[in-house]
Design a protein around this motif. Structure first.
Motif, PDB file in Angstrom:
ATOM      1  N   THR A  26      35.725  37.450  42.114  1.00 52.72           N
ATOM      2  CA  THR A  26      35.733  38.143  43.411  1.00 52.72           C
ATOM      3  C   THR A  26      35.746  39.638  43.172  1.00 52.72           C
ATOM      4  O   THR A  26      36.172  40.101  42.126  1.00 52.72           O
ATOM      5  CB  THR A  26      37.000  37.831  44.223  1.00 52.72           C
ATOM      6  OG1 THR A  26      38.119  38.197  43.415  1.00 52.72           O
ATOM      7  CG2 THR A  26      37.076  36.397  44.623  1.00 52.72           C
ATOM      8  N   ALA A  29      40.725  42.075  45.697  1.00 51.57           N
ATOM      9  CA  ALA A  29      41.879  41.193  45.802  1.00 51.57           C
ATOM     10  C   ALA A  29      42.222  40.886  47.250  1.00 51.57           C
ATOM     11  O   ALA A  29      43.038  40.010  47.526  1.00 51.57           O
ATOM     12  CB  ALA A  29      43.075  41.819  45.092  1.00 51.57           C
ATOM     13  N   THR A  42      47.081  38.240  36.198  1.00 50.05           N
ATOM     14  CA  THR A  42      47.283  38.265  34.754  1.00 50.05           C
ATOM     15  C   THR A  42      47.871  39.610  34.316  1.00 50.05           C
ATOM     16  O   THR A  42      47.436  40.652  34.798  1.00 50.05           O
ATOM     17  CB  THR A  42      45.937  38.105  34.026  1.00 50.05           C
ATOM     18  OG1 THR A  42      45.153  37.138  34.701  1.00 50.05           O
ATOM     19  CG2 THR A  42      46.144  37.686  32.583  1.00 50.05           C
ATOM     20  N   GLY A  70      39.132  49.871  41.476  1.00 51.60           N
ATOM     21  CA  GLY A  70      38.918  48.562  40.859  1.00 51.60           C
ATOM     22  C   GLY A  70      39.888  48.217  39.744  1.00 51.60           C
ATOM     23  O   GLY A  70      39.740  47.199  39.074  1.00 51.60           O
ATOM     24  N   ILE A  71      40.925  49.010  39.554  1.00 54.17           N
ATOM     25  CA  ILE A  71      41.845  48.798  38.438  1.00 54.17           C
ATOM     26  C   ILE A  71      42.828  47.662  38.754  1.00 54.17           C
ATOM     27  O   ILE A  71      43.464  47.117  37.850  1.00 54.17           O
ATOM     28  CB  ILE A  71      42.609  50.112  38.115  1.00 54.17           C
ATOM     29  CG1 ILE A  71      43.170  50.101  36.702  1.00 54.17           C
ATOM     30  CG2 ILE A  71      43.728  50.355  39.115  1.00 54.17           C
ATOM     31  CD1 ILE A  71      42.155  50.375  35.647  1.00 54.17           C
ATOM     32  N   GLY A  72      42.948  47.348  40.044  1.00 50.03           N
ATOM     33  CA  GLY A  72      43.838  46.244  40.418  1.00 50.03           C
ATOM     34  C   GLY A  72      45.054  46.638  41.233  1.00 50.03           C
ATOM     35  O   GLY A  72      46.081  45.962  41.174  1.00 50.03           O
ATOM     36  N   LYS A  73      44.939  47.697  42.035  1.00 49.54           N
ATOM     37  CA  LYS A  73      46.071  48.135  42.854  1.00 49.54           C
ATOM     38  C   LYS A  73      46.397  47.113  43.936  1.00 49.54           C
ATOM     39  O   LYS A  73      47.547  46.755  44.140  1.00 49.54           O
ATOM     40  CB  LYS A  73      45.757  49.497  43.514  1.00 49.54           C
ATOM     41  CG  LYS A  73      45.526  50.613  42.519  1.00 49.54           C
ATOM     42  CD  LYS A  73      45.163  51.900  43.217  1.00 49.54           C
ATOM     43  CE  LYS A  73      43.800  51.843  43.879  1.00 49.54           C
ATOM     44  NZ  LYS A  73      42.698  51.625  42.930  1.00 49.54           N
ATOM     45  N   THR A  74      45.331  46.664  44.621  1.00 46.13           N
ATOM     46  CA  THR A  74      45.552  45.709  45.703  1.00 46.13           C
ATOM     47  C   THR A  74      46.136  44.412  45.147  1.00 46.13           C
ATOM     48  O   THR A  74      47.091  43.860  45.705  1.00 46.13           O
ATOM     49  CB  THR A  74      44.236  45.437  46.448  1.00 46.13           C
ATOM     50  OG1 THR A  74      43.738  46.682  46.947  1.00 46.13           O
ATOM     51  CG2 THR A  74      44.434  44.485  47.600  1.00 46.13           C
ATOM     52  N   ALA A  75      45.574  43.945  44.036  1.00 44.65           N
ATOM     53  CA  ALA A  75      46.073  42.706  43.430  1.00 44.65           C
ATOM     54  C   ALA A  75      47.551  42.868  43.064  1.00 44.65           C
ATOM     55  O   ALA A  75      48.376  42.002  43.354  1.00 44.65           O
ATOM     56  CB  ALA A  75      45.254  42.366  42.193  1.00 44.65           C
ATOM     57  N   LYS A 195      41.623  55.881  50.345  1.00 42.09           N
ATOM     58  CA  LYS A 195      40.372  55.830  51.095  1.00 42.09           C
ATOM     59  C   LYS A 195      40.309  56.980  52.097  1.00 42.09           C
ATOM     60  O   LYS A 195      39.351  57.126  52.836  1.00 42.09           O
ATOM     61  CB  LYS A 195      40.219  54.479  51.808  1.00 42.09           C
ATOM     62  CG  LYS A 195      40.494  53.281  50.896  1.00 42.09           C
ATOM     63  CD  LYS A 195      39.215  52.659  50.301  1.00 42.09           C
ATOM     64  CE  LYS A 195      39.439  52.041  48.937  1.00 42.09           C
ATOM     65  NZ  LYS A 195      40.020  50.713  48.918  1.00 42.09           N
ATOM     66  N   TYR A 260      40.623  32.933  35.524  1.00 44.91           N
ATOM     67  CA  TYR A 260      39.583  32.808  36.552  1.00 44.91           C
ATOM     68  C   TYR A 260      38.813  31.503  36.378  1.00 44.91           C
ATOM     69  O   TYR A 260      38.558  30.786  37.340  1.00 44.91           O
ATOM     70  CB  TYR A 260      38.627  34.010  36.522  1.00 44.91           C
ATOM     71  CG  TYR A 260      39.103  35.155  37.400  1.00 44.91           C
ATOM     72  CD1 TYR A 260      38.751  35.224  38.740  1.00 44.91           C
ATOM     73  CD2 TYR A 260      39.934  36.142  36.883  1.00 44.91           C
ATOM     74  CE1 TYR A 260      39.207  36.255  39.546  1.00 44.91           C
ATOM     75  CE2 TYR A 260      40.400  37.172  37.678  1.00 44.91           C
ATOM     76  CZ  TYR A 260      40.036  37.227  39.008  1.00 44.91           C
ATOM     77  OH  TYR A 260      40.496  38.237  39.803  1.00 44.91           O
ATOM     78  N   PRO A 298      39.535  45.331  35.884  1.00 45.56           N
ATOM     79  CA  PRO A 298      39.369  43.982  36.433  1.00 45.56           C
ATOM     80  C   PRO A 298      38.136  43.830  37.337  1.00 45.56           C
ATOM     81  O   PRO A 298      37.443  42.824  37.271  1.00 45.56           O
ATOM     82  CB  PRO A 298      40.664  43.754  37.215  1.00 45.56           C
ATOM     83  CG  PRO A 298      41.659  44.618  36.538  1.00 45.56           C
ATOM     84  CD  PRO A 298      40.911  45.825  36.058  1.00 45.56           C
ATOM     85  N   ARG A 299      37.865  44.831  38.174  1.00 44.91           N
ATOM     86  CA  ARG A 299      36.715  44.669  39.063  1.00 44.91           C
ATOM     87  C   ARG A 299      35.418  44.550  38.274  1.00 44.91           C
ATOM     88  O   ARG A 299      34.536  43.785  38.616  1.00 44.91           O
ATOM     89  CB  ARG A 299      36.623  45.842  40.042  1.00 44.91           C
ATOM     90  CG  ARG A 299      35.241  45.979  40.653  1.00 44.91           C
ATOM     91  CD  ARG A 299      35.134  46.146  42.163  1.00 44.91           C
ATOM     92  NE  ARG A 299      36.317  45.933  42.919  1.00 44.91           N
ATOM     93  CZ  ARG A 299      36.947  46.885  43.581  1.00 44.91           C
ATOM     94  NH1 ARG A 299      36.480  48.117  43.573  1.00 44.91           N
ATOM     95  NH2 ARG A 299      38.016  46.618  44.256  1.00 44.91           N
TER      96      ARG A 299
HETATM   97  N1  LIG Z   1      46.115  41.747  37.159  1.00 43.91           N
HETATM   98  C1  LIG Z   1      45.042  41.078  37.640  1.00 43.91           C
HETATM   99  N2  LIG Z   1      44.854  39.778  37.395  1.00 43.91           N
HETATM  100  C2  LIG Z   1      43.789  39.132  37.872  1.00 43.91           C
HETATM  101  N3  LIG Z   1      42.850  39.677  38.631  1.00 43.91           N
HETATM  102  C3  LIG Z   1      42.967  40.973  38.925  1.00 43.91           C
HETATM  103  C4  LIG Z   1      44.058  41.751  38.454  1.00 43.91           C
HETATM  104  N4  LIG Z   1      43.916  43.005  38.887  1.00 43.91           N
HETATM  105  C5  LIG Z   1      42.789  43.016  39.592  1.00 43.91           C
HETATM  106  N5  LIG Z   1      42.205  41.809  39.625  1.00 43.91           N
HETATM  107  C6  LIG Z   1      40.952  41.471  40.311  1.00 43.91           C
HETATM  108  O1  LIG Z   1      40.009  42.523  40.122  1.00 43.91           O
HETATM  109  C7  LIG Z   1      39.333  42.823  41.314  1.00 43.91           C
HETATM  110  C8  LIG Z   1      39.607  44.252  41.736  1.00 43.91           C
HETATM  111  O2  LIG Z   1      40.981  44.413  41.962  1.00 43.91           O
HETATM  112  P1  LIG Z   1      41.603  45.166  43.251  1.00 43.91           P
HETATM  113  O3  LIG Z   1      40.845  44.831  44.476  1.00 43.91           O
HETATM  114  O4  LIG Z   1      43.058  44.889  43.244  1.00 43.91           O
HETATM  115  O5  LIG Z   1      41.335  46.672  42.797  1.00 43.91           O
HETATM  116  P2  LIG Z   1      41.796  48.021  43.526  1.00 43.91           P
HETATM  117  O6  LIG Z   1      42.407  48.883  42.485  1.00 43.91           O
HETATM  118  O7  LIG Z   1      42.617  47.698  44.707  1.00 43.91           O
HETATM  119  O8  LIG Z   1      40.378  48.596  43.951  1.00 43.91           O
HETATM  120  P3  LIG Z   1      40.058  49.724  45.062  1.00 43.91           P
HETATM  121  O9  LIG Z   1      40.326  51.021  44.393  1.00 43.91           O
HETATM  122  O10 LIG Z   1      38.610  49.519  45.367  1.00 43.91           O
HETATM  123  O11 LIG Z   1      40.959  49.441  46.220  1.00 43.91           O
HETATM  124  C9  LIG Z   1      39.800  41.790  42.320  1.00 43.91           C
HETATM  125  O12 LIG Z   1      38.931  40.712  42.316  1.00 43.91           O
HETATM  126  C10 LIG Z   1      41.157  41.376  41.797  1.00 43.91           C
HETATM  127  O13 LIG Z   1      41.477  40.091  42.206  1.00 43.91           O
END
Ligand SMILES: Nc1ncnc2c1ncn2[C@@H]1O[C@H](COP(=O)(O)OP(=O)(O)OP(=O)(O)O)[C@@H](O)[C@H]1O
Ligand SMILES: [Mg+2]
Lengths: 419, 327
Positions: A26, A29, A42, A70-75, A195, A260, A298-299
């Motif tokens: 995906t 997150a 993870t 895309g580093i995974g903040k939302t996740a 944003k 995944y 992660p993204r």
């Molecule tokens: N620790 C993790 N374990 C598993 N999947 C992850 C992890 N971190 C991020 N992902 C996955 O990577 C993708 C991008 O993560 P996420 O949406 O959290 O990024 P973000 O930092 O919020 O991005 P943005 O800056 O666009 O808001 C998603 O599909 C998310 O599920």
């Protein structure tokens, strides 16, 4: 000749050969359910430990989580909220994304009210803002049929022309008091501060200190560029912890890939990290290649993984060999660059970055800027950020300069071999 | 010189009332060292009269006329003596609003064809437009009891109106080659720039940035790269003061590129100095020092003692910080 029915069956065959029910990757997150996230999430053990140690204390805290796109903040934020909801006694934890035009107080108010489905005042506030009341929030999304022909394409639109309450901060305080009659701890996670325009964010943090100092726990997320460390820690003294999410190491990326893939395998076929077959249909080599190319973001892993599997399905490849992987990489490049809706300016600037390898505000020349019809780097910054959002470029994590490079998903054209 | 003498205080007051919005009046006063905020009078016109009287008392009346003529070269002074300014009446308001807003479609103003055929009329158009907008602004203030708007709402409307000539000027400039218009634009951009510096000096950062931004949007359409760089530099400086170092750094580097292109030594030195302090604030001490040294070299060649002393103070401080870190 194959009929569409045959083609459908063949596509199924490939997934059967892979032992996967579907493509698991995906982009964001936000799309994941709490259960899925729990299975996929993870790594980040150190960061989680820091946060949970703080949360165990009595005193309420404000925590800022930051990291690049895309580093995974939302996740990370949703995982924390999920764990608190599951494990922490008498704790209300709510996640909300800061929409354009929304201030922090309104976001906090909505986040809190949504978690109080039985509280009349909370539900009244939501209705007043033109938002669906709790619980039914998801079902109430309006489904709009696109096109007259009934093509079957349905798009879900979240139409939320919410009207801002008159005194969101005061309403929040009032609701907080009510909520504390039932809960011992109230945690509000507000995502996506980045944003918004950085100056607005600064202003907002200054204006809304009252809110942030109210009797709730706050988690906010943003980019490093938006609110730099020093402002957070020293100048405002607003946050108790500023936590940076860094790219994952290769081992963690690999485990993430396994998680995944497991998520779309039947229960009995799920594999442990150390099994050679854990990354099937990837080979050990191509799995490592996927992780390496994603650079711990992660993204990127999700997007590239998805393109590779799509291409492999198209090729009917039962296994992701290095050749198939390469075809997937080219497919990703092609798809990303062929994205519709790139403006002429965006294309120009993309070319410039591809040409140079790294575009930096320190070393860019006036001639280069002239080529994109400007004389100021500042004028192309919004375009660069747009290209980052589209995963065509990445922002390099340097504070010394504002630098952009092609994303790992875009191939850099091979330069002529040195003479 | 002769025609200057024939301009009466009444004409001057009327010209100020017609062709200058409140911010521009403030700026004009500021440039002449007149304490605008202390001038007597509640309404705008009263303040203007105080302003004119002030210049007469302090022997700078001629200077005021000169300043007006420089910033508004197109003013036809005779107009004021022949027909006195009509008192605004609410009934006239509606008509004015329509006229002003329809400026691009009403026949005696512009249609886009006309613009292409007769570029020399651009400054005339701007004059007309200015005249109308200022009159509207005035009227809004005077009829506040009738509109029933509160102070804040009236102010918002006035601000909107204030943006209108700016946008119109931008539009005209991008479509015309008219020396009078360019001269006016240049003065206007300079005025906004100066006002920005004054506001930032008072700690009003956001208000200052708004002024710089206006100046820059106009300067981007003019040929003078040094002036454009000056405004970009000031924006950088403001962001540095606000603690937004990333933005400051980008602006200084943008200004530096332009200064390097024109060979503006003073500009380059100023950028080097501030980029150096930004680097130090970001924790890149050695890079910062190296950059400041470049500035020092340039200032030494110029014998700019004031700047050299400033640099010495910064370096002294930096070295003390470094010492402490070593311990
Ligand atoms: N620790 C993790 N374990 C598993 N999947 C992850 C992890 N971190 C991020 N992902 C996955 O990577 C993708 C991008 O993560 P996420 O949406 O959290 O990024 P973000 O930092 O919020 O991005 P943005 O800056 O666009 O808001 C998603 O599909 C998310 O599920
Ligand atoms: Mg996110």
């Amino acid at each position: 000749m194959s009929t569409p029915d045959d083609l459908w069956a063949q596509a199924g065959d490939i997934f059967d050969a892979w032992g996967l029910s579907e493509i698991p990757f995906t982009e964001s997150a936000v799309e994941l359910g709490q259960k899925q996230l729990r299975q996929l999430f993870t790594g980040r053990e150190n960061e989680l430990r820091q946060v949970f140690n703080l949360v165990r204390g009595r005193e309420r805290k404000r925590i800022f989580v930051y990291g690049w796109v895309g580093i995974g903040k939302t996740a990370f934020l949703r995982e924390i909220i999920g764990v608190l909801e599951r494990k922490a006694p008498k704790t209300l934890a709510s996640y909300i994304s800061l929409l354009p035009g929304m201030d922090l107080s309104t976001a906090a108010l909505i986040g809190l009210a949504r978690k109080l489905p039985k509280d009349d005042y909370a539900q009244h506030l939501l209705t007043q803002m033109g938002l669906p009341a709790s619980q039914r929030a998801v079902e109430k999304k309006t489904t709009v049929k696109a096109g007259l022909s009934g093509s079957g394409v349905e798009t879900t639109e979240e139409t939320s022309p919410f009207s801002r309450p008159l005194y969101p901060a005061a309403s929040f305080e009032a609701l907080l008091d009510r909520a504390y009659q039932k809960f011992d701890r109230i945690v509000i996670g507000i995502d996506d501060l980045e944003k918004r325009n950085p100056d607005l964010i600064r202003q907002m943090l200054r204006d809304e200190q009252g809110l942030l100092k109210s009797n709730a726990w706050f988690f906010l997320t943003g980019h490093p560029a938006t609110i730099t460390h020093d402002i957070l820690a020293r100048e405002l003294g607003l946050f108790d912890l500023a936590l940076e999410l860094k790219p994952l190491d290769q081992t963690t990326s690999y485990r993430m890939l396994v998680n995944y893939l497991n998520s779309v395998r039947p229960k009995e076929k799920q594999r442990d990290y150390d099994e050679l077959q854990a990354v099937w249909p990837f080979t050990q080599d191509t799995a490592r290649e996927l992780c390496a190319r994603s650079e711990g973001i992660p993204r990127m892993l999700n997007r590239l993984g998805s393109y590779v599997l799509l291409k492999a399905a198209e090729l009917g490849a039962p296994m992701i060999t290095p050749d198939v992987f390469q075809a997937g990489v080219e497919f990703a490049d092609q798809q990303l660059r062929g994205q519709s809706g790139l403006t002429i300016e965006e294309m120009y600037i993309l070319e410039l970055v591809l040409d140079k390898g790294v575009l930096s505000d320190e070393s860019v020349t006036l001639e280069e800027l002239d080529k994109v019809r400007t004389k100021e780097f500042r004028e192309i910054l919004p375009i660069l950020d747009n290209l980052v959002q589209r995963d065509l470029l990445k922002r390099l994590p340097s504070e010394r300069a504002t630098e952009y490079a092609p994303s790992p998903l875009v191939r850099i054209p091979k330069s002529d071999p040195p003479v | 010189m002769d025609d200057k003498k024939s301009i009466t205080p009444k004409q001057v007051a009327e010209a100020l009332n017609m062709y200058f919005n409140t911010a521009e009046l403030q700026s004009l006063a500021l440039n002449m060292d007149i304490p605008y905020d202390d001038l007597e009078g509640i309404s705008r016109s009263e303040t203007i009269i105080s302003l004119v009287k002030y210049t007469q008392r302090h022997g700078v009346y001629e200077q005021l006329i000169k300043a007006i003529q420089e910033t508004r070269p197109y003013i036809n002074w005779d107009k004021f003596s022949q027909q006195s300014v009509q008192e605004s009446k609410p009934a006239a308001l509606e008509k004015d609003v329509t006229n002003t807003l329809n400026v691009s479609s009403s026949t005696h103003h512009i249609t886009s064809d006309e613009v292409k055929l007769a570029p020399s009329s651009a400054s005339q158009q701007l004059e007309d437009f200015y005249f109308r907008v200022n009159r509207l602004q005035q009227q809004f203030q005077e009829i506040q009891d009738i509109t029933g708007l509160n102070d804040e709402e009236t102010q918002n409307l006035l601000n909107l109106l204030e943006d209108a000539p700016h946008e119109f000027l931008r539009d005209l400039l991008s479509r015309h080659d008219d020396p009078t218009l360019e001269q006016y634009a240049q003065n206007y951009a300079e005025m906004e720039h100066e006002l920005g510096i004054a506001l930032v000096g008072q700690g009003k950062w956001h208000a200052g940035l708004r002024r710089f931004d206006r100046s820059l949007t106009i300067r981007r359409l003019l040929d003078n790269l040094d002036e454009r760089a000056d405004t970009i530099y000031q924006i950088g400086r403001t962001y540095q003061l606000m603690g937004n170092l990333a933005e400051a750094q980008i602006r200084y580097r943008d200004a530096m590129r332009l200064y390097q292109h024109t060979g503006n030594k003073a500009g380059i030195a100023a950028c080097n100095l501030n980029l150096g302090t930004v680097a130090i604030q970001l924790g890149f001490i050695d890079e910062g020092i190296a950059q400041i040294q470049k500035a020092r070299l340039a200032y030494r060649q110029d014998d700019n003692d004031k700047k050299l002393q400033e640099i010495d103070e910064i370096m002294h401080f930096v070295h003390r910080v470094k010492e402490k870190e070593r311990v």
